[in-house]
Design a protein around this motif. Structure first.
Motif, short mmCIF file in Angstrom:
data_model
loop_
_atom_site.label_atom_id
_atom_site.label_comp_id
_atom_site.label_asym_id
_atom_site.label_seq_id
_atom_site.Cartn_x
_atom_site.Cartn_y
_atom_site.Cartn_z
N GLU A 178 3.25 3.98 6.80
CA GLU A 178 4.05 4.83 7.67
C GLU A 178 3.43 5.02 9.06
O GLU A 178 4.09 5.54 9.97
CB GLU A 178 4.28 6.20 7.02
N ASN A 179 2.18 4.62 9.23
CA ASN A 179 1.49 4.83 10.51
C ASN A 179 1.57 3.64 11.45
O ASN A 179 0.93 3.65 12.50
CB ASN A 179 0.02 5.18 10.26
N ILE A 180 2.31 2.60 11.07
CA ILE A 180 2.41 1.43 11.95
C ILE A 180 3.87 1.15 12.27
O ILE A 180 4.77 1.52 11.52
CB ILE A 180 1.75 0.18 11.34
N CYS A 181 4.07 0.48 13.39
CA CYS A 181 5.40 0.06 13.83
C CYS A 181 5.46 -1.45 13.75
O CYS A 181 4.64 -2.13 14.39
CB CYS A 181 5.67 0.55 15.24
N PRO A 182 6.38 -2.02 12.97
CA PRO A 182 6.39 -3.47 12.76
C PRO A 182 6.46 -4.28 14.04
O PRO A 182 5.83 -5.34 14.15
CB PRO A 182 7.65 -3.69 11.91
N GLY A 183 7.17 -3.79 15.05
CA GLY A 183 7.30 -4.54 16.28
C GLY A 183 6.16 -4.35 17.26
O GLY A 183 6.10 -5.02 18.30
N HIS A 184 5.25 -3.43 16.94
CA HIS A 184 4.15 -3.13 17.86
C HIS A 184 2.86 -2.93 17.06
O HIS A 184 2.26 -1.85 17.09
CB HIS A 184 4.46 -1.88 18.68
N LEU A 185 2.43 -3.98 16.37
CA LEU A 185 1.21 -3.88 15.58
C LEU A 185 0.01 -3.67 16.50
O LEU A 185 -0.07 -4.28 17.57
CB LEU A 185 1.01 -5.14 14.75
N PRO A 186 -0.94 -2.84 16.09
CA PRO A 186 -2.15 -2.66 16.91
C PRO A 186 -2.86 -3.99 17.13
O PRO A 186 -2.89 -4.86 16.24
CB PRO A 186 -3.00 -1.71 16.06
N ASP A 187 -3.44 -4.15 18.30
CA ASP A 187 -4.14 -5.40 18.62
C ASP A 187 -5.23 -5.70 17.60
O ASP A 187 -5.47 -6.86 17.26
CB ASP A 187 -4.75 -5.31 20.03
N PRO A 198 -0.16 -3.13 3.25
CA PRO A 198 0.43 -1.82 3.58
C PRO A 198 0.42 -0.90 2.37
O PRO A 198 0.82 -1.28 1.26
CB PRO A 198 1.85 -2.18 4.00
N HIS A 199 -0.03 0.33 2.60
CA HIS A 199 -0.18 1.32 1.53
C HIS A 199 0.75 2.49 1.85
O HIS A 199 0.51 3.27 2.77
CB HIS A 199 -1.64 1.78 1.49
N GLY A 200 1.86 2.60 1.11
CA GLY A 200 2.85 3.63 1.38
C GLY A 200 2.46 4.98 0.80
O GLY A 200 1.79 5.06 -0.24
N VAL A 201 2.92 6.05 1.46
CA VAL A 201 2.66 7.40 0.97
C VAL A 201 3.92 8.24 0.88
O VAL A 201 3.87 9.39 0.44
CB VAL A 201 1.62 8.13 1.86
N GLY A 202 5.08 7.69 1.27
CA GLY A 202 6.26 8.53 1.40
C GLY A 202 7.41 8.27 0.46
O GLY A 202 8.41 8.97 0.50
N LEU A 203 7.30 7.26 -0.43
CA LEU A 203 8.44 6.95 -1.30
C LEU A 203 8.70 8.03 -2.34
O LEU A 203 9.85 8.33 -2.66
CB LEU A 203 8.23 5.61 -2.01
N ARG A 250 7.54 -3.49 7.06
CA ARG A 250 6.13 -3.45 7.43
C ARG A 250 5.33 -4.48 6.67
O ARG A 250 4.44 -5.13 7.22
CB ARG A 250 5.58 -2.04 7.20
N ALA A 251 5.62 -4.63 5.39
CA ALA A 251 4.91 -5.64 4.59
C ALA A 251 5.13 -7.03 5.14
O ALA A 251 4.20 -7.84 5.24
CB ALA A 251 5.37 -5.56 3.13
N GLN A 252 6.36 -7.35 5.54
CA GLN A 252 6.66 -8.66 6.08
C GLN A 252 6.02 -8.86 7.44
O GLN A 252 5.52 -9.95 7.76
CB GLN A 252 8.17 -8.86 6.15
N ALA A 253 6.02 -7.81 8.27
CA ALA A 253 5.41 -7.92 9.59
C ALA A 253 3.91 -8.19 9.49
O ALA A 253 3.33 -8.84 10.37
CB ALA A 253 5.66 -6.65 10.40
N LEU A 254 3.29 -7.68 8.44
CA LEU A 254 1.85 -7.86 8.26
C LEU A 254 1.49 -9.15 7.53
O LEU A 254 0.32 -9.49 7.42
CB LEU A 254 1.28 -6.66 7.49
N GLY A 255 2.50 -9.84 7.00
CA GLY A 255 2.21 -11.02 6.19
C GLY A 255 1.40 -10.67 4.97
O GLY A 255 0.49 -11.41 4.56
N ALA A 256 1.71 -9.52 4.37
CA ALA A 256 0.89 -8.97 3.29
C ALA A 256 1.06 -9.73 1.98
O ALA A 256 2.14 -10.27 1.71
CB ALA A 256 1.26 -7.50 3.06
#
Length: 450
Positions: free
Chosen positions: A37-46, A60-65, A84-90
């Motif tokens: 929940e702390n990341i934005c898929p389109g703006h991943l931290p450098d 990605p480790h979810g806390v809100g489901l 988020r999982a797809q954006a990270l290639g997790a």
């Protein structure tokens, strides 16, 4: 979706913005975990992008489901987690065996947010609801799902299963993989008297996805899973016992607050790595079971899911009523439900309010800066009897306005800064020159005397 064999992850650390530089420079880090929940898929931290380019896996480790809640998983939250999982290639995605909200239409009561993870009752009915919720999540997520056992300050009355049995049946019925937090096993040993060895005996370790390790502290006989202290020896002992039974596919250090130096973090990761490496192991083969729980069937990659009747609406309603009564007691000051340890519920209530204040301080660091040492006591006074019903950003705005109206700081400068912050963040600044301006002037005079 169908579960697959656990991917070899190695040794990792929880990635947090405050330690991003230290994590990047740390030798031997094979993977990291990030709060989804702390990341934005389109703006991943450098920092995360650079780690991925080096071949470091990001989970990605979810806390809100709230998979343990009475309601079925929110499709919007599931979609966001999948994105988020797809954006990270997790390689997989993880969540918790917990409930995080209650109330609403099913109970004809206001929707309440816990702001933290709360334990589900280990009953057959709650297990049926959890299994159905996990299956829904598995069907909607594009990657394998693993679920984590949580730390608890209290237990539900009339529980029917031990922690190991509960997790064992969950894995059997759904094929879900398990994220085992050894610090949480230690927490439940201190707080609830549950034997970590007995839990490990009952767990289907061949379903293990990876392991969490974290620190905490004990106060007045209660262990607090703080993620803000060094990993103590008893937690490492549970890790060693687990590693003596099965080689964990991955082990990860969680640290969320009070970050030490980069050297201290690296030393703690090295201790965890040595603990796993030095544990004498008897390999657990896929499909074998080192110590089966009562009524357990085969689990692991390729294991058939045990048929189970979907949880009926009556069962979900009973669970909803119980969870709503409990959460209302914790966050709204209503009487504690029968059978709970009232002393432990008071501790949990204070902990929830403190964590809520920590999140607001993280999202709005200007508030503790303006209010200084009075921020925490002011927030605790505000939170008492005012449950979290929306997001934490709304909570920050409501706290600031409440403070201005009912608990203003003594200094004129602090009052002015707090007022200006609220006007800007609430969007009221755009109304200057309109009827709002008159209200703003009234507020200014009332608060500042000019």
């Amino acid at each position: 979706m169908a579960q697959v064999g656990a991917e070899r992850l190695g040794t990792g650390i929880g990635w947090r913005p405050a330690i991003a530089e230290a994590v990047e420079a740390m030798a031997g880090i094979e993977w990291v975990e990030v709060v989804a929940e702390n990341i934005c898929p389109g703006h991943l931290p450098d920092s995360l992008r650079r780690l991925r380019e080096r071949g470091v896996a990001v989970v990605p480790h979810g806390v809100g489901l709230g998979l343990g809640g009475a309601e079925r998983p929110d499709p919007v939250r599931l979609a966001a987690l999948a994105e988020r999982a797809q954006a990270l290639g997790a390689p997989l995605v993880t969540e918790h065996i917990a409930f995080v909200r209650a109330g609403g239409e099913r109970t004809a009561s206001p929707r309440l947010e816990a702001g933290h993870l709360l334990p589900v009752p280990r009953t057959r009915e709650a297990l049926a609801v959890l299994c159905e919720n996990v299956r829904i999540a598995q069907d909607q997520l594009p990657l394998p799902l693993a679920v984590e056992n949580i730390a608890a300050l209290f237990s539900w009355p009339d529980e029917e299963l031990t922690e190991g049995q509960f997790l064992h049946e969950l894995a059997d019925r759904t094929g879900v993989r398990l994220l085992i937090d050894v610090a949480n096993l230690h927490t439940n040993h201190v707080n609830l008297g549950e034997d970590p060895s007995a839990a490990l005996d009952a767990l289907p370790l061949e379903a293990l996805a990876y392991v969490h390790v974290a620190g905490g502290f004990e106060r007045d006989g209660v262990w607090h899973d703080s993620h803000a202290h060094p990993v103590p020896e008893p937690v490492l002992a549970v890790l060693a016992e687990l590693a003596s039974r099965v080689r964990p596919p991955g082990v990860l250090l969680e640290r969320d607050e009070r970050f030490p130096s980069a050297a201290e973090l690296a030393a703690e990761v090295a201790r965890i790595r040595r603990t796993v490496a030095s544990a004498g192991r008897t390999p657990v083969l896929v499909g074998a079971r080192p110590a089966a729980g009562p009524g357990a069937g085969p689990t692991g990659p390729g294991a058939a899911k045990v048929p189970a009747k979907a949880a009926g609406e009556t069962v979900r309603t009973r669970l909803a009523i119980g969870q709503t009564a409990l959460l209302s007691a914790l966050v709204a000051g209503t009487p504690a439900p029968e059978g709970f340890d009232r002393g432990r519920l008071r501790v949990q209530s204070r902990t929830l309010a403190a964590k809520r204040g920590d999140v607001v301080a993280f999202l709005a660091p200007e508030l503790p800066r303006v209010l200084g040492d009075t921020y925490r006591p002011r927030f605790l006074r505000y939170a008492a009897g005012r449950p979290l019903t929306g997001g934490h950003r709304s909570d920050a705005l409501a706290f600031a306005l409440h403070t201005l109206r009912h608990d203003p700081p003594a200094g004129r400068r602090a009052r002015r800064e707090l007022r200006d912050w609220w006007i800007e963040r609430s969007g009221r600044a755009s109304l200057v020159g309109r009827p709002w301006a008159r209200w703003a002037r009234v507020l200014r005079f009332a608060l500042l005397g000019r």
